[in-house]
Design a protein around this motif. Structure first.
Motif, mmCIF file in Angstrom:
data_model
loop_
_atom_site.group_PDB
_atom_site.id
_atom_site.type_symbol
_atom_site.label_atom_id
_atom_site.label_comp_id
_atom_site.label_asym_id
_atom_site.label_seq_id
_atom_site.Cartn_x
_atom_site.Cartn_y
_atom_site.Cartn_z
ATOM 1 N N ASP A 62 -2.366 -5.974 8.684
ATOM 2 C CA ASP A 62 -2.954 -7.281 9.003
ATOM 3 C C ASP A 62 -2.350 -8.389 8.148
ATOM 4 O O ASP A 62 -2.213 -9.527 8.601
ATOM 5 C CB ASP A 62 -4.473 -7.242 8.790
ATOM 6 N N GLU A 63 -2.012 -8.057 6.902
ATOM 7 C CA GLU A 63 -1.464 -9.053 5.975
ATOM 8 C C GLU A 63 0.049 -9.171 6.084
ATOM 9 O O GLU A 63 0.667 -9.997 5.408
ATOM 10 C CB GLU A 63 -1.838 -8.679 4.529
ATOM 11 N N GLY A 64 0.671 -8.304 6.910
ATOM 12 C CA GLY A 64 2.135 -8.319 7.003
ATOM 13 C C GLY A 64 2.787 -7.828 5.732
ATOM 14 O O GLY A 64 3.881 -8.278 5.368
ATOM 15 N N GLY A 65 2.123 -6.893 5.045
ATOM 16 C CA GLY A 65 2.628 -6.381 3.781
ATOM 17 C C GLY A 65 3.576 -5.208 3.948
ATOM 18 O O GLY A 65 4.149 -4.992 5.031
ATOM 19 N N ILE A 66 3.727 -4.430 2.883
ATOM 20 C CA ILE A 66 4.675 -3.313 2.869
ATOM 21 C C ILE A 66 3.914 -2.013 2.660
ATOM 22 O O ILE A 66 3.097 -1.902 1.731
ATOM 23 C CB ILE A 66 5.727 -3.490 1.760
ATOM 24 N N ALA A 67 4.171 -1.034 3.513
ATOM 25 C CA ALA A 67 3.534 0.279 3.418
ATOM 26 C C ALA A 67 4.558 1.299 2.946
ATOM 27 O O ALA A 67 5.655 1.400 3.504
ATOM 28 C CB ALA A 67 2.968 0.706 4.768
ATOM 29 N N VAL A 68 4.195 2.066 1.917
ATOM 30 C CA VAL A 68 5.065 3.099 1.350
ATOM 31 C C VAL A 68 4.477 4.456 1.728
ATOM 32 O O VAL A 68 3.341 4.768 1.360
ATOM 33 C CB VAL A 68 5.168 2.949 -0.179
ATOM 34 N N ILE A 69 5.252 5.264 2.448
ATOM 35 C CA ILE A 69 4.730 6.484 3.077
ATOM 36 C C ILE A 69 5.537 7.706 2.642
ATOM 37 O O ILE A 69 6.769 7.693 2.669
ATOM 38 C CB ILE A 69 4.800 6.390 4.616
ATOM 39 N N ASN A 70 4.824 8.779 2.263
ATOM 40 C CA ASN A 70 5.459 10.059 1.926
ATOM 41 C C ASN A 70 5.753 10.836 3.202
ATOM 42 O O ASN A 70 4.840 11.362 3.846
ATOM 43 C CB ASN A 70 4.528 10.867 1.020
ATOM 44 N N GLY A 98 0.846 -1.191 0.000
ATOM 45 C CA GLY A 98 0.000 0.000 0.000
ATOM 46 C C GLY A 98 0.874 1.230 0.000
ATOM 47 O O GLY A 98 1.918 1.253 0.671
ATOM 48 N N ALA A 99 0.486 2.257 -0.762
ATOM 49 C CA ALA A 99 1.278 3.488 -0.840
ATOM 50 C C ALA A 99 0.366 4.690 -0.711
ATOM 51 O O ALA A 99 -0.784 4.669 -1.161
ATOM 52 C CB ALA A 99 2.048 3.552 -2.157
ATOM 53 N N VAL A 100 0.883 5.758 -0.105
ATOM 54 C CA VAL A 100 0.122 7.002 0.038
ATOM 55 C C VAL A 100 0.949 8.153 -0.512
ATOM 56 O O VAL A 100 2.127 8.299 -0.193
ATOM 57 C CB VAL A 100 -0.286 7.254 1.503
ATOM 58 N N THR A 101 0.327 8.964 -1.365
ATOM 59 C CA THR A 101 1.001 10.119 -1.952
ATOM 60 C C THR A 101 0.919 11.332 -1.032
ATOM 61 O O THR A 101 1.924 11.909 -0.656
ATOM 62 C CB THR A 101 0.375 10.466 -3.310
ATOM 63 N N ASN A 102 -0.286 11.724 -0.679
ATOM 64 C CA ASN A 102 -0.497 12.814 0.284
ATOM 65 C C ASN A 102 -1.944 12.742 0.749
ATOM 66 O O ASN A 102 -2.767 12.038 0.165
ATOM 67 C CB ASN A 102 -0.190 14.190 -0.331
ATOM 68 N N ILE A 103 -2.257 13.438 1.823
ATOM 69 C CA ILE A 103 -3.652 13.532 2.281
ATOM 70 C C ILE A 103 -3.869 14.976 2.702
ATOM 71 O O ILE A 103 -3.375 15.417 3.741
ATOM 72 C CB ILE A 103 -3.947 12.574 3.446
#
Length: 511
Positions: free
Chosen positions: A240-248, A208-213
């Motif tokens: 929950d899935e133990g995945g990878i989060a990409v954060i700005n 999952g990745a987030v650009t901005n909010i």
């Protein structure tokens, strides 16, 4: 969708199979009733379908159960008392239940794919295009669902739904098509509405990745905190899935996702702050951007054919996602240097006129500020003329902020219609104009209010002098303007080109 593709999706399920494992869904009638499709639009019901009654902004699907039965629906799903003469599933929330039965109907396709969700107020589409291109160029078979189009392996499907994240049935259908076509990765634009309204329930996300909010959709979420919570659903699931989060790390709203992502592997990116993926020595010009890319996998100089620091940030996000997906840095850099053009994003309309015309989708205060500031920098010798509007029945609080942003950064602002829906377009325009007036802009000199969007574009182009820049904001790639329930055909770049031709300009090229 073409007949061959539809044929590939031909399947049947019993009501019992659809509700298996769901204690909250009750079957009235024969559990072995077979359905051959799921539909939430009574007008499209075919014999043998399951009709799901959804409650919407304008209509309640429960009012159309009778029509669906007349069209020979095999069964219905409702929240209220079920009809006596047709098998039914009763749910507390049919929209939430739709996601579950859709996943079951299409046999849980996200379990056969690695799915990437990209969320954010701005930049989702560009970042999705970049990520999908990186994966495809690295040899993966890919799919993508987003604002502009849907890609299923080698096929591109343009869509007019005007929902960046379609309803859950369509999401699961697209994922099943991707899985059946041998795709290994799917890229989904994950909007706050899509997350909050269960459209992405039962999709297993790997990254999952987030650009901005920033500031958007408060008509639905009510507060910035509520908006962030909706975005956070993606990162709750990634964790929950133990995945990878990409954060700005450059954006406060994006950083708020770190709490939701606790338990996931975190990859950060930024231009202004220290992060796992960084851009240094950023330079932007009319032909693109240059920067020095610094990652834990190595460093490289990058020539990006997309202009503006915000596109450098999008490229960093795509880089981090690519690294998370196991793509070598050299392959990522090569793809970035041949980045795809995204329809309706900083698109130049050139008919040989002596001034610049740019079409862009910017429709929030933050995105408008970024685009107008960039255009000001790229056209220092000329005036900046901006055309913009604001959608009806959407975030009211952003309207004066948009007017203020335009008045601060443009020499001349023209406020016009975007998608009024059932609102009075002139009222929307006046609310935008109030923001301009609030900072001292003068009506008739600094800004104009023109209801008809074609006439607004005509005014902007007629006011332009050699060396000026005309920015047409808000519609971008969209192919309609929504008035009530009617979608009136619209092509922002096409209309601008027609008007330029009327003015006698017929040379040049558009891109």
């Amino acid at each position: 969708m073409d007949t061959a593709v539809e044929a590939a999706l031909t399947r049947t399920k019993t009501l019992a199979e659809l509700v298996a494992g769901r204690q909250d869904l009750r079957i009235h009638g024969e559990p072995c009733t077979t359905v051959n499709e799921i539909s939430f639009d009574s007008r499209r019901v075919q014999p043998g379908n399951l009709f799901v009654a959804l409650r919407g902004s304008y209509f309640d699907g429960h009012d159309y159960v009778g029509e669906a039965i007349q069209r020979q629906a095999a069964a219905v799903m409702v929240e209220s008392a079920p009809p006596a003469h047709v098998p039914a599933i009763v749910a507390t929330d049919t929209r939430e239940a739709l996601a579950a039965i859709s996943a079951a109907f299409f046999e849980w396709p996200s379990r056969e794919l690695s799915v990437i969700g990209i969320t954010g107020t701005d930049g989702k589409t560009t970042t999705s295009y970049l990520v999908e291109a990186i994966l495809r160029e690295a040899g993966h078979r890919t799919g993508m669902v987003g604002t502009v189009s849907v890609r299923i392996a080698d096929r591109i499907v343009d869509h007019e739904a005007r929902q960046t994240t379609p309803e859950s049935t369509e999401i699961q259908r697209y994922l099943r098509l991707m899985a059946d076509q041998g795709c290994s990765w799917a890229v989904l634009e994950a909007t706050s509405h899509g997350l909050d309204l269960h459209r992405l329930d039962h999709v297993r996300f790997s990254i999952g990745a987030v650009t901005n909010i920033t500031h958007e959709h408060l008509e639905h979420h009510k507060t910035i905190a509520g908006y962030r919570r909706a975005k956070g659903i993606l990162f709750d699931r990634i964790a929950d899935e133990g995945g990878i989060a990409v954060i700005n790390m450059d954006d406060e709203g994006a950083r708020a996702m770190l709490t939701h992502a606790a338990g996931a592997k975190i990859l950060t990116y930024g231009i202004e702050t220290t992060a796992n993926v960084m851009a240094k020595d950023v330079r932007s010009g009319v032909d693109g951007s240059q920067f020095h890319l610094v990652t834990q996998a190595g460093e490289a100089d990058v020539r990006l054919p997309l202009v503006g620091p915000f596109n450098v940030a999008n490229a960093l996000c795509a880089t981090a996602v690519g690294l998370a997906a196991g793509v070598p840095l050299e392959q990522i850099v090569d793809t970035l240097e041949h980045a795809p053009i995204v329809p309706g994003r900083m698109m130049r309309v050139d008919s040989g006129q002596p001034f610049t015309v740019i079409v862009d989708y910017a429709h929030t205060p933050d995105s408008m500020t970024k685009v107008l500031r960039l255009l000001r920098e790229l056209n220092p010798g000329g005036r900046l003329i901006a055309v913009s509007g604001s959608a009806g029945e959407r975030d009211l609080t952003k309207r004066p902020l948009q007017g203020e942003a335009s008045a601060r950064l443009a020499d001349i602002s023209i406020f016009t219609t975007e998608d009024p829906r059932f609102e009075d377009p002139d009222k929307i325009i006046e609310e935008i104009a109030a923001g301009a007036a609030r900072i001292g802009a003068v009506r008739g000199t600094d800004y104009h209010c023109v209801t008809d969007r074609r006439e607004a574009l005509r005014l902007a182009l007629s006011l332009a002098r050699p060396g000026d820049c005309v920015a047409l904001l808000g519609k971008g790639h969209e192919r309609s303007i929504i008035w009530g329930l009617e979608k009136r055909p619209w092509d922002e770049a096409g209309v601008a080109r027609e008007l330029l031709h009327e003015m006698g300009y017929r040379g040049g090229r558009s891109e």
